[in-house]
Structures are given as C-alpha cells and as structure tokens.
Design a protein around this motif. Structure first.
Motif: not given
Length: 804
Positions: A623, A350, A616-617, A352, A620, A625-628, A651
């Motif tokens: 870190g 990830g 998905a959150n 993040k 996300d 994927i990007e899908d909240s 990402k």
C-alpha cells in the motif's frame, strides 16, 4: 690597573662591594615579589674578572696571574621549560573537563531525576493514567487524566528543551567573550615580544618581561591547547588549536563569524581558515554547544517524534465510546508547513490492510519439512475439517488441497481460488491442523450428544437482535440454528455429537459475546458442554496472499539485501527483516494493518537519505505505491528529488518534519481533547470480513495497543522501546557526568602536582633569600674592610714613608 699596586687592590675591593651590593639588590627584588603571581625568582651570576699576568718581585722571575676581583655577569631567572610545558598541557585538560562537568551536571539537574517533577516521573504518570482507564473505560475522569498527564509530559519535555536551548545560547555568548579574551592576550604577548626584542639588542636580561609573557601563556593555556616555539632574541611563536596565531611581534586576530542558517551561532576563524580547538575551555564550549547539548535535544525530539507519530497512527483508527470513528489525532499534527526542500521525510504509511488481503488463498505450515510428507487425498476425507460461513449455507466438510514446495521446504494449503477470509475452518478431530504445524486459534463451542436432544427452545441475543430457536429433535436443532440465527451461529453433526459454533460474524469468534437465554433450560437438560475447538488462524496471512505469487522477491536498504519468501513470510516477518538490517529504517504495522516505514537517528530521521529498492509489486501490495509491475524500482534515495518521491507516494500517508532541532516545541495534545476529554478514542473495533466495526464502550483496545509501545523497540533505529530509551538517556547523562567528574579530579591532581614542583623551582623561598641576604651582606662588609685596610696602607705610604 696593576693588581699588585695598592690602587689595584683598592679596585678589587671596590668591585667586591659592587658585586655583593648587586646580589643584595637581586635578593631584595625576590623578597619584594615573593607573592607576585607568575614571578620567577632571580639569581645573580657572579663571575671573576679576567686576571692580570705579570712578573713580580717575589715571583723569582716567573709570570703570575693576579686576580682582579668579581662582577655580576647576568641576573638569571630560575625556570624549568619542561615543567612549564607540562603545566600548560594539564591546565588545558583541567579547564576542558571542568567546563564539561559543570554543564553536564547542570543538565542532570534539569532532568530532575530522581524527583516528582522529572521527565521520567511524568512519563510513568502518563502510563499509569492509561492503566487506570483500562480498568474502567466508562470513567470520564480517567479519560481526562490521560489527556492531562500527556499534556504534563509534553510540557516537561518542552521545558527541558527550552533550558538546554538557553544553555546553548549562554555558551555561545561565552565563546564570544573568551575569543575576545584570547585576542587581548595575543595583543599583550605581541607587545611584550616587541619590548623583548629591544631589550635583547641592548644586551640586558629582561626577566620581568619574560615572566609577564609566561604568565599570559599560562592564562592562554586555560582557554586553549597551545604550542609555543622559542625563536632567537627571546621571541616565540604560538600555535593555538590548529592555526598559528602569533610569530614574534606579529599576531593574527581571531575573527568571529555567524554560521549561515543559525541564530547567531559563532564560529572562529584565522583569516579564511576555520580555527578548531582540541583542548581547554574553548574546546569544551564548542563541544557542549555543537555536540553534547544538541545530542540531548535530538534525543528529546526523537522521543517526542516517535511517541506522537506511533500514538497517532493507532489512535486515529479507533472509535470513541459512542462508536463514532474519530480519525483524529491524539497529539497535534507534526507535518511541516515548509517547502519540500526544507523538510525531512520521516514516515510513510501504506493505504492497504496487510492483515486482510482481498483474498486468502494460501496458508503455510509453521513447520519446515525437508521432504514431502506425502499427504494423499484419501487421508483427507476423514479429517473432520468443516467450513463455517456467516451466510445461509450450512457447514460443509472442508477438504484441503495440500502442497509441498521443495525450494522453501514448506507445506502449504492452496485453496485454488477459494477465499478463506470469509470462512472459519474448524478441526473437529483436533489432530490435523496442529499435527502439520498450521496456525490455530481456540474458539468456544457447545457440545451436545445426539442421544440427549429433547424438544425445547433457545434464545440468542447479539447486536441488539434476538433469535429464538424451537426444535423437536436433532434435525430441527441443527437446521433451525443454521437458518435462524442470522448467520452468527452454526451447528455441525459429527458422529454422535452436535456442535454449536460461532461464525466469523461474531467478534473474535467469541461465543461468549452472544447472550444466551436458555428459556426452558434446554441446554442444561441436554447436558450441553462448553468446550474449545481448534480453528485455522488466518489472521497473519503470508505475503503470497498479497502478492499473488509464491516466487521469492527481494528488497534492499542501502545495499543490504532482504530476501522475502511469500510462501512463508508474513508482513510481520518482513517488519522483522527490515528492522534487523540496522540501517536506520524501521518498519511496523498499525492495528488496522497499515504498513509503516520510519527513518531513525542514523539517517537523520529522513528516509530520503536511504536507498530503498525492491520489487514494485511488493511496495504496491504493502500500500505504499501504485505499481503492480515486477520491475525493480527505487522508492527513496538521496538522488531522487523531493518532488519525485512525493509523486511516487501520492496515495500513501506521509509525514514530513522540519530539519531543525526543537521538534518537541511543535508537539501538543489535541485541543479538542483538551476541551472535551470524553471524545477520547478507546475502541479499535473488529474486522467483520469487509470492514472494521466498533465493539462497544467496554473495549479499550486503542490503549491496549498504545501501552505495548512502551516496550516496543521502535526508537534508536529499532533497538529500544520508550521506557528503555528514556532510561538510557537519563543514564547516559549521569554516566557522562560521572566520567567528566572523574577526569576533572584526575586532571586536578596531576595539575596540582606539577604546580607544586613548578613552584618549588621558580618560587621565592623567603628563608633561602634571607640566608643569601646575610651571605652577601657579610661579603659586602668584608670587602669594605679590605678597602679600609688599603686606605690605612695608603695613608702610611703617603704620610710615613721616608720619615726618619
């Protein structure tokens, strides 16, 4: 011819001569082949000729059966088919284990264990070099030694893989050689069957041809498991492995085909059908080439792959001794240069920092409560909790907002939007945080009685900045520390004592990192005491700080559900739950908080072989994927195309590796480090509230973390650390070799017993044959004497009868 006549008697004696002469010829044949391999001793079958029934002068009118002598009806070889069957079965088993043992024993020798040049010794030397650096981080020779020892370890593993690869190639060539040998046996057996068919038509006993065929069957049994069925007219059919290869004089040649995508790897076929062996030399060769040796090569690949990736993920987060972040790898990059379809998705990291979310609003007690402890606000006013920040604000009392969640049976602190990340909550009373099970850490502080404060001066140095605090009384001391130390130190007055404490700006809240220059001896004069205080530990935030919710979420790996309670679970708890599924996916977190998923050997080191679903959150927040959104999505699956997976993790930090065995050959120590070991990263730094900052040349936290890998269970699908994995591999080879040796000895013993019994039945005994020779010789002489007597009788009849 009438047996009562002299001529009839002469014929009977003559047949006796022929019979015993034939029997002596059989004995001679046995003696001359006493040492011929595969020869079965033969014995004449002597039977009486049919009698003649007639009425003679002396029989008083009764019919009498007169014998007409003997003849050899057949020459039979002595053979026990049951012993032949047992011999061939044990021969196949013996040759199987002999080949397995010899090659595993060779592999053991390649490991060089125990010895100074073995993989284990090189591995231990690498870790010893790390320990030496940790004792003296400024030692350039120690840095060079780490680089050198790592290079030696990798080269030793490469050499081991090379020799195993060469062994595979040699075995592959042997498969071709042995296949041609089997074909030659089949041709000869087919030809013998043709000759035996002709002999059968002539009514003869083709013993020597049968012996030759049995000898070839014995040789064939060394190479494979065979099944022989007897047919009419001395014909046989042969099933070899799982295919019939011969029926009478008709045989099918074994074809060799090169497997697609391999380098001349042979496979055997009968027509278009795959020929598989289950015993004998051929079965051992295929098992060694396709299973045993590749398993050792895959283990070396797994060891190298995890060592490289786990080391690199830690190493690239470190700084060198000059405080310049490198972001480079210790080992060379393993990323495949091939297209997505030809690679495996080994790892996802990830982007993040899961240890430091944007805000920390929740802290959950480590204890479980079956009911609400009902902490009321009035109880909180005298807790002596203070909030310490690194800004210009003075410390202030902290009143926690305590809540209870009955579903999770959890007591937790909710700051209602107030961020705990930038403040240090200190329990000056020393009771509340521990009593209710909140995680704490100890920090150093100075404690001074208000009655002992005298005017004076203190000087503090940190980060090359020096701060001087002059004071006349309690108020001066507190105010000047709070405003004049750059936010590194704060002072709190509680009852009759003043506490000087570090803030979050001080690395690890360690007051000893601040250089104190007590110019006038003020601390000593004021009887300052060095003490430890409990502070709220928020270094392992629960997942609700990342997700922004206390609602439970789920994820699954190949259908195995993982329930996540954001109120109680941290990122480390999630790691443990993922690893506990034992589904071939392992999770870990880097020192700077990157969440990592890796594929294990259970799924062929390819995350695309696993179905991972979840909120998905959650993905996300980690870190990846990007899908909240709160949608349930699939992030990896065999049904997803490589392009789809790649775009989903656009990402994230992905590592794709080649599909072939031999990844160890792509590994090497970074060329920059080989050329200049002084560039070695050593310091992971510390989080200052916003970013990670280097601590200095004395920090060896990079190698502290890498050392922990030695025993961290990240290999073999999360079961073993590097030391245990290597020990298991060496032990496994040794145990397998010992087992093969025992099985070989057992097979030798059984085969030897059957061989002795078989030889007892079919072998030629010289003593026995000489005895038979004398017996037949005496019978021959006696028959000759009968002929002599009849000759004399005939002479009397011809010459003397009628003479007066």
């Amino acid at each position: 011819m009438c047996a009562m006549t002299l001529n009839g008697m002469l014929n009977t004696g003559l047949l006796g001569l022929y019979t015993n002469k034939t029997a002596m010829s059989v004995v001679a044949h046995n003696l001359s082949n006493a040492n011929t391999p595969g020869y079965s001793r033969q014995t004449p079958i002597i039977v009486t000729n049919p009698p003649i029934y007639m009425t003679g002068l002396g029989s008083a009118g009764r019919t009498v059966a007169y014998g007409t002598g003997s003849n050899v009806s057949d020459i039979r070889r002595i053979r026990d088919e049951f012993l032949d069957l047992q011999y061939r079965e044990t021969t196949s088993r013996l040759n199987y284990w002999d080949n397995i043992y010899s090659n595993i024993h060779y592999t053991e020798q390649l490991l060089g264990e125990p010895g100074e040049t073995g993989i284990r010794n090189m591995y231990d030397s690498f870790w010893a070099a790390i320990e030496e650096l940790k004792t003296d981080p400024s030692n350039e020779a120690a840095k060079a030694q780490i680089v050198s020892r790592a290079d030696e370890l990798i080269n030793t593993m490469k050499d081991f893989d090379y020799r195993l690869r060469e062994l595979q190639s040699d075995i592959n060539s042997d498969i071709k050689l042995k296949t041609n040998q089997i074909n030659s046996y089949l041709v000869r057996i087919s030809d013998l069957n043709r000759k035996l068919l002709t002999s059968g038509a002539l009514g003869t006993s083709p013993n020597d041809l049968l012996d030759e065929r049995d000898r070839l069957l014995d040789e064939l049994s060394k190479l494979s498991d065979i099944k022989v069925n007897s047919l009419a007219n001395n014909q046989i059919s042969i099933t070899l492995g799982n295919q019939m290869v011969l029926n009478g004089s008709y045989y099918q040649e074994i074809k060799l085909a090169v497997l697609p995508g391999t380098q001349d790897t042979y496979q055997t076929y009968i027509g278009n059908n795959l020929l598989e062996f289950s015993d004998g030399t051929m079965a051992a060769l295929f098992e060694l080439r396709d299973e045993i040796i590749p398993s050792y090569r895959r283990q070396i690949d797994e060891f190298g792959l995890f060592l490289v990736d786990s080391t690199n993920l830690i190493y690239k987060e470190g700084w060198d001794a000059t405080g310049t972040i490198t972001g480079a790898n210790f080992f060379s990059d393993l990323t495949s240069k091939k297209g997505l379809e030809d690679t495996r998705l080994f790892r996802i990291a990830g982007i993040k920092d899961v240890f430091h979310p944007n805000t920390i609003e929740y802290v959950t007690s480590l204890k479980s409560y079956n009911s609400n402890p009902n902490i009321v606000v009035t109880d909180l006013t005298d807790l002596k909790l203070y909030s310490i920040t690194g800004d210009t604000n003075s410390p202030s009392p902290f009143t926690p907002n305590i809540k209870y969640d009955s579903a999770s049976k959890a007591l937790y602190l909710d700051t209602a939007g107030d961020d705990l990340k930038d403040q240090l909550i200190i329990d000056f009373g020393g009771n509340f945080l521990k009593e209710y099970g909140f995680a704490t850490k100890e920090i150093g502080a100075y404690k001074i009685s208000t009655d002992d404060v005298v005017s004076g001066s203190l000087q503090f140095t940190i980060d090359d900045n020096t701060y001087t605090i002059d004071f006349n009384d309690n108020t001066d001391l507190i105010n000047n520390i709070n405003s004049g130390t750059g936010g590194y130190l704060k002072a709190v007055k509680d009852n009759d004592f003043i506490y000087i404490v570090p803030t979050n700006k001080v690395p690890n809240n360690d007051i000893d990192t601040i250089v104190l220059n007590d110019i006038e001896g003020s601390l000593s004069e004021m009887n300052a005491q060095k003490i430890t205080l409990d502070a709220l530990d928020v270094s392992k935030p629960t997942l609700n700080n990342l997700l922004g919710t206390n609602e439970k979420v789920e994820m699954s790996i190949n259908g195995i559900k993982i329930e996540i309670d954001p109120l109680k679970d941290t990122a480390n708890d999630l790691v443990e739950k993922i690893n506990a599924t034992n589904m071939g996916v392992t999770a870990s977190i880097t020192p700077h908080g990157k969440f990592v998923l890796r594929a294990g050997n259970f799924v062929d080191f390819d995350l695309a072989n696993v179905v991972i679903k979840g909120n998905a959150n959650l993905f996300d927040a980690l870190g990846l994927i990007e899908d909240s959104s709160n949608n349930i999505i699939t992030i990896t699956s065999p049904d997803l195309s490589p392009d789809r997976i790649e775009s989903m993790f656009s990402k994230a930090d992905l590592l794709r590796i080649d599909k072939e065995i031999g990844l160890i050959n792509q590994i090497s120590v970074s060329q920059n480090l080989m050329s200049n070991p002084s560039l070695l990263a050593i310091d992971l730094g510390i989080f200052d509230g916003n970013n990670y900052q280097p601590i200095g040349a004395g920090s060896v936290t990079v190698w502290d973390q890498i050392t922990q890998l030695r025993y961290s269970p990240i290999l073999d699908n999360g079961r073993l650390g590097f030391s245990d994995f290597l020990a298991n591999m060496i032990t496994e080879i040794g145990v397998k070799g010992e087992t093969a040796q025992k099985m070989k000895l057992n097979s030798e013993s059984l085969n030897s017993q059957i061989t002795i019994e078989r030889e007892r039945v079919m072998g030629v005994s010289i003593d026995e044959e000489v005895t038979n020779l004398i017996k037949y010789q005496q019978a021959f002489n006696a028959c000759a004497r009968v002929i002599t007597a009849i000759d004399q009788m005939l002479s009397t009849v011809v010459s003397s009868m009628g003479v007066v």
